[in-house]
Design a protein around this motif. Structure first.
Motif, PDB file in Angstrom:
ATOM      1  N   PRO A 163       0.877  -0.882  -0.018  1.00  0.00           N
ATOM      2  CA  PRO A 163      -0.657   0.102  -0.220  1.00  0.00           C
ATOM      3  C   PRO A 163       1.087   1.341   0.274  1.00  0.00           C
ATOM      4  CG  PRO A 163      -0.485  -1.617   1.781  1.00  0.00           C
ATOM      5  CD  PRO A 163       0.127  -2.173   1.068  1.00  0.00           C
ATOM      6  N   TRP A 164       0.306   1.855  -0.742  1.00  0.00           N
ATOM      7  CA  TRP A 164       1.725   3.243  -1.195  1.00  0.00           C
ATOM      8  C   TRP A 164       0.996   3.936   0.499  1.00  0.00           C
ATOM      9  CZ3 TRP A 164       0.227   5.533  -6.530  1.00  0.00           C
ATOM     10  CH2 TRP A 164       0.771   4.466  -8.038  1.00  0.00           C
ATOM     11  N   GLY A 165       0.031   4.495   1.460  1.00  0.00           N
ATOM     12  CA  GLY A 165       0.762   4.757   2.579  1.00  0.00           C
ATOM     13  C   GLY A 165      -0.693   6.135   1.345  1.00  0.00           C
ATOM     14  N   PHE A 166      -1.509   6.807   0.234  1.00  0.00           N
ATOM     15  CA  PHE A 166      -2.754   7.280   0.312  1.00  0.00           C
ATOM     16  C   PHE A 166      -3.554   6.500  -0.597  1.00  0.00           C
ATOM     17  CE2 PHE A 166       0.870   8.059  -2.463  1.00  0.00           C
ATOM     18  CZ  PHE A 166       0.280   8.923  -3.309  1.00  0.00           C
ATOM     19  N   PRO A 167      -4.250   7.208  -0.788  1.00  0.00           N
ATOM     20  CA  PRO A 167      -5.281   6.683  -1.954  1.00  0.00           C
ATOM     21  C   PRO A 167      -5.921   7.230  -2.634  1.00  0.00           C
ATOM     22  CG  PRO A 167      -7.317   6.832  -0.524  1.00  0.00           C
ATOM     23  CD  PRO A 167      -5.464   7.897   0.175  1.00  0.00           C
ATOM     24  N   VAL A 168      -5.144   7.023  -4.664  1.00  0.00           N
ATOM     25  CA  VAL A 168      -4.892   8.320  -5.367  1.00  0.00           C
ATOM     26  C   VAL A 168      -6.436   9.168  -5.437  1.00  0.00           C
ATOM     27  CG1 VAL A 168      -3.985   6.667  -6.563  1.00  0.00           C
ATOM     28  CG2 VAL A 168      -5.852   6.544  -6.721  1.00  0.00           C
ATOM     29  N   ALA A 169      -7.260   8.858  -4.577  1.00  0.00           N
ATOM     30  CA  ALA A 169      -8.422   9.642  -4.996  1.00  0.00           C
ATOM     31  C   ALA A 169      -8.323  11.111  -4.040  1.00  0.00           C
ATOM     32  CB  ALA A 169      -9.750   8.386  -4.299  1.00  0.00           C
ATOM     33  N   ALA A 170      -7.165  10.748  -2.958  1.00  0.00           N
ATOM     34  CA  ALA A 170      -7.060  11.546  -2.219  1.00  0.00           C
ATOM     35  C   ALA A 170      -6.199  12.924  -2.795  1.00  0.00           C
ATOM     36  CB  ALA A 170      -5.969  11.444  -0.333  1.00  0.00           C
ATOM     37  N   VAL A 171      -5.721  12.643  -3.933  1.00  0.00           N
ATOM     38  CA  VAL A 171      -5.176  13.876  -5.010  1.00  0.00           C
ATOM     39  C   VAL A 171      -5.553  14.454  -4.269  1.00  0.00           C
ATOM     40  CG1 VAL A 171      -3.564  14.583  -7.096  1.00  0.00           C
ATOM     41  CG2 VAL A 171      -3.056  12.027  -5.913  1.00  0.00           C
ATOM     42  N   GLN A 172      -5.157  15.957  -4.379  1.00  0.00           N
ATOM     43  CA  GLN A 172      -5.756  16.816  -4.519  1.00  0.00           C
ATOM     44  C   GLN A 172      -5.272  18.307  -5.815  1.00  0.00           C
ATOM     45  OE1 GLN A 172      -7.311  18.600  -0.825  1.00  0.00           O
ATOM     46  NE2 GLN A 172      -6.045  17.329   0.376  1.00  0.00           N
ATOM     47  N   ALA A 173      -4.440  17.922  -6.077  1.00  0.00           N
ATOM     48  CA  ALA A 173      -3.288  19.197  -6.886  1.00  0.00           C
ATOM     49  C   ALA A 173      -3.448  18.933  -7.878  1.00  0.00           C
ATOM     50  CB  ALA A 173      -1.826  19.282  -6.314  1.00  0.00           C
ATOM     51  N   VAL A 206      -4.066  17.404 -11.439  1.00  0.00           N
ATOM     52  CA  VAL A 206      -2.488  16.104 -12.499  1.00  0.00           C
ATOM     53  C   VAL A 206      -2.837  16.148 -13.837  1.00  0.00           C
ATOM     54  CG1 VAL A 206      -2.107  13.625 -11.885  1.00  0.00           C
ATOM     55  CG2 VAL A 206      -2.282  15.173  -9.751  1.00  0.00           C
ATOM     56  N   THR A 207      -1.363  16.073 -14.434  1.00  0.00           N
ATOM     57  CA  THR A 207      -1.557  15.297 -15.847  1.00  0.00           C
ATOM     58  C   THR A 207      -1.071  14.300 -16.082  1.00  0.00           C
ATOM     59  OG1 THR A 207      -2.080  17.433 -16.827  1.00  0.00           O
ATOM     60  CG2 THR A 207      -1.238  15.851 -18.232  1.00  0.00           C
ATOM     61  N   VAL A 208      -1.707  12.748 -16.719  1.00  0.00           N
ATOM     62  CA  VAL A 208      -0.860  11.711 -16.555  1.00  0.00           C
ATOM     63  C   VAL A 208      -0.478  11.477 -17.804  1.00  0.00           C
ATOM     64  CG1 VAL A 208      -2.103   9.301 -16.031  1.00  0.00           C
ATOM     65  CG2 VAL A 208      -2.839  10.382 -15.018  1.00  0.00           C
ATOM     66  N   TRP A 209       0.198  11.075 -18.314  1.00  0.00           N
ATOM     67  CA  TRP A 209       1.738  11.343 -19.435  1.00  0.00           C
ATOM     68  C   TRP A 209       1.687   9.958 -19.326  1.00  0.00           C
ATOM     69  CZ3 TRP A 209       2.039  15.140 -23.100  1.00  0.00           C
ATOM     70  CH2 TRP A 209       1.892  16.649 -23.014  1.00  0.00           C
ATOM     71  N   GLN A 269      -3.605   4.628 -18.339  1.00  0.00           N
ATOM     72  CA  GLN A 269      -5.338   4.221 -18.589  1.00  0.00           C
ATOM     73  C   GLN A 269      -6.350   4.250 -17.133  1.00  0.00           C
ATOM     74  OE1 GLN A 269      -5.405   1.816 -21.362  1.00  0.00           O
ATOM     75  NE2 GLN A 269      -6.380   2.677 -22.801  1.00  0.00           N
ATOM     76  N   TRP A 270      -5.530   3.878 -16.528  1.00  0.00           N
ATOM     77  CA  TRP A 270      -6.230   3.337 -14.920  1.00  0.00           C
ATOM     78  C   TRP A 270      -5.635   4.633 -14.159  1.00  0.00           C
ATOM     79  CZ3 TRP A 270      -5.548   3.666  -9.874  1.00  0.00           C
ATOM     80  CH2 TRP A 270      -6.607   3.250  -8.931  1.00  0.00           C
ATOM     81  N   LEU A 271      -4.198   5.694 -13.695  1.00  0.00           N
ATOM     82  CA  LEU A 271      -4.397   6.206 -13.413  1.00  0.00           C
ATOM     83  C   LEU A 271      -5.148   7.993 -13.941  1.00  0.00           C
ATOM     84  CD1 LEU A 271      -1.089   6.612 -13.113  1.00  0.00           C
ATOM     85  CD2 LEU A 271      -2.203   6.539 -10.994  1.00  0.00           C
ATOM     86  N   ALA A 272      -5.868   7.718 -15.094  1.00  0.00           N
ATOM     87  CA  ALA A 272      -6.684   9.373 -15.735  1.00  0.00           C
ATOM     88  C   ALA A 272      -7.852   8.794 -15.437  1.00  0.00           C
ATOM     89  CB  ALA A 272      -6.094   8.797 -17.332  1.00  0.00           C
ATOM     90  N   ARG A 273      -8.530   7.888 -14.933  1.00  0.00           N
ATOM     91  CA  ARG A 273      -9.546   7.616 -14.235  1.00  0.00           C
ATOM     92  C   ARG A 273     -10.174   7.732 -12.443  1.00  0.00           C
ATOM     93  NH1 ARG A 273      -9.221   2.860 -17.858  1.00  0.00           N
ATOM     94  NH2 ARG A 273      -9.373   1.385 -15.850  1.00  0.00           N
ATOM     95  N   GLY A 274      -8.366   7.360 -12.311  1.00  0.00           N
ATOM     96  CA  GLY A 274      -8.546   7.168 -11.458  1.00  0.00           C
ATOM     97  C   GLY A 274      -8.556   8.783 -10.167  1.00  0.00           C
ATOM     98  N   VAL A 275      -7.285   9.273 -10.842  1.00  0.00           N
ATOM     99  CA  VAL A 275      -6.668  10.468 -10.017  1.00  0.00           C
ATOM    100  C   VAL A 275      -8.137  11.496  -9.867  1.00  0.00           C
ATOM    101  CG1 VAL A 275      -5.295  12.199  -9.828  1.00  0.00           C
ATOM    102  CG2 VAL A 275      -4.475   9.761 -10.127  1.00  0.00           C
ATOM    103  N   PRO A 276      -8.412  12.230  -9.207  1.00  0.00           N
ATOM    104  CA  PRO A 276      -9.552  13.460  -9.360  1.00  0.00           C
ATOM    105  C   PRO A 276      -9.396  14.532 -10.333  1.00  0.00           C
ATOM    106  CG  PRO A 276      -9.229  12.312  -6.883  1.00  0.00           C
ATOM    107  CD  PRO A 276      -8.218  11.633  -7.609  1.00  0.00           C
ATOM    108  N   GLY A 277      -9.989  14.349 -10.756  1.00  0.00           N
ATOM    109  CA  GLY A 277      -9.971  15.247 -12.330  1.00  0.00           C
ATOM    110  C   GLY A 277      -8.922  15.814 -12.965  1.00  0.00           C
TER     111      GLY A 277
END
Length: 293
Positions: free
Chosen positions: A224-234, A236-239, A253-261
């Motif tokens: 476990p990373w210690g935080f869920p990606v859903a907790a990202v607030q800043a 983010v762009t996924v390349w 593709q998963w990160l682009a769906r899972g990281v808010p905004g």
């Protein structure tokens, strides 16, 4: 490249590199796995042109940074905070390439008042990501490496120690061969000149003090990373590149769906390494996402 040593609150030492204008705004670069400090003109140069001061550090166990056994991905945010305080910055943008991607996301999640924007470039998704076959599409060397990581520290240590000698003396002309099945023709074509020399120097520095950094990166990825990606607030762009055999397209593709905004930049024509040729565009997007900071 200006090398510094920064001491953390728990007494560890972090080896830090600074490139670019002394009065520039802070751009924190998280390199891949394994990776140490090296001149990165192809990144620091475009960053300086945009008024950014490129700050990178050897994660614990790499180069001159004190090992931190059992560290999580989230622990990177505390180390970045210590570095920025030492350098006198209270706001920053960040990007993480490959194994650095999760560490950039940690900053975007845990330092929301300071992190103005983040980018993940060919970065891995969480090992327990729902609906993602994490190993599918990886080159055989990565499949073997992360299978060892899942079995535990002893097996993984043996695996990375077997590769240490090869990377300790690798040259720019040998990097493509050293990566073997982890790259295809797109990345082989990109791995020349300054980029190949920089990557070789980074590999050499990464294993110069042993394999603790490499081992502990891998272990952090499969835990476990210690935080869920859903907790990202800043912002983010996924390349992510479609020819990537180190971190398959499905991770992006998963990160682009899972990281808010998250903003998705999923480029079918690029690979893991060739993506770095877009670094000017990556920085422009990062600064646009940061807004007035």
């Amino acid at each position: 490249m200006d090398l510094r040593q920064v001491r953390t609150a728990d007494g560890r030492v972090l080896e830090v590199s600074v490139e670019g204008p002394a009065g520039g705004r802070a751009f924190v670069l998280h390199p891949g796995t394994p990776a140490g400090l090296a001149e990165r003109g192809g990144i620091a140069g475009p960053a300086a042109e945009r008024g950014l001061r490129t700050i990178s550090y050897a994660r614990p166990g790499y180069g001159g940074s004190t090992p931190h056994p059992g560290r999580t991905v989230l622990d990177a945010a505390g180390d970045v905070r210590a570095i920025l305080e030492h350098l006198g910055h209270d706001r920053f943008v960040t990007a993480g390439w490959s194994g650095g991607g999760p560490h950039a996301l940690a900053c975007a999640a845990a330092l929301p008042g300071a992190c103005a924007a983040a980018a993940t470039l060919a970065g891995v998704a969480p090992f327990d990501a729902e609906g993602l076959d994490w190993l599918a599409g990886m080159g055989p060397e990565n499949v073997e490496e992360f299978a060892a990581a899942v079995r535990g520290p002893a097996d993984l240590t043996g695996f990375v120690q077997a590769r240490q000698a090869e990377l300790a003396g690798v040259t720019g002309g040998q990097v493509a061969a050293a990566l073997g099945g982890l790259i295809d023709e797109v990345d082989r074509a990109a791995l020349t000149g300054e980029l190949a020399e920089s990557m070789a120097a980074s590999f050499r520095h990464a294993v110069s003090a042993g394999v603790a950094g490499w081992r502990d990166d891998d272990l952090a990825f499969v835990r476990p990373w210690g935080f869920p990606v859903a907790a990202v607030q800043a912002p983010v762009t996924v390349w992510q590149g479609g020819h990537d055999r180190m971190v398959p397209f499905a991770h992006g593709q998963w990160l682009a769906r899972g990281v808010p905004g998250a903003r998705a930049r999923l480029l079918a024509e690029h690979g893991h390494i060739s993506l770095l040729a877009r670094f000017g565009d990556i920085l422009d997007d990062l600064l646009e996402r940061a807004g007035d900071w």
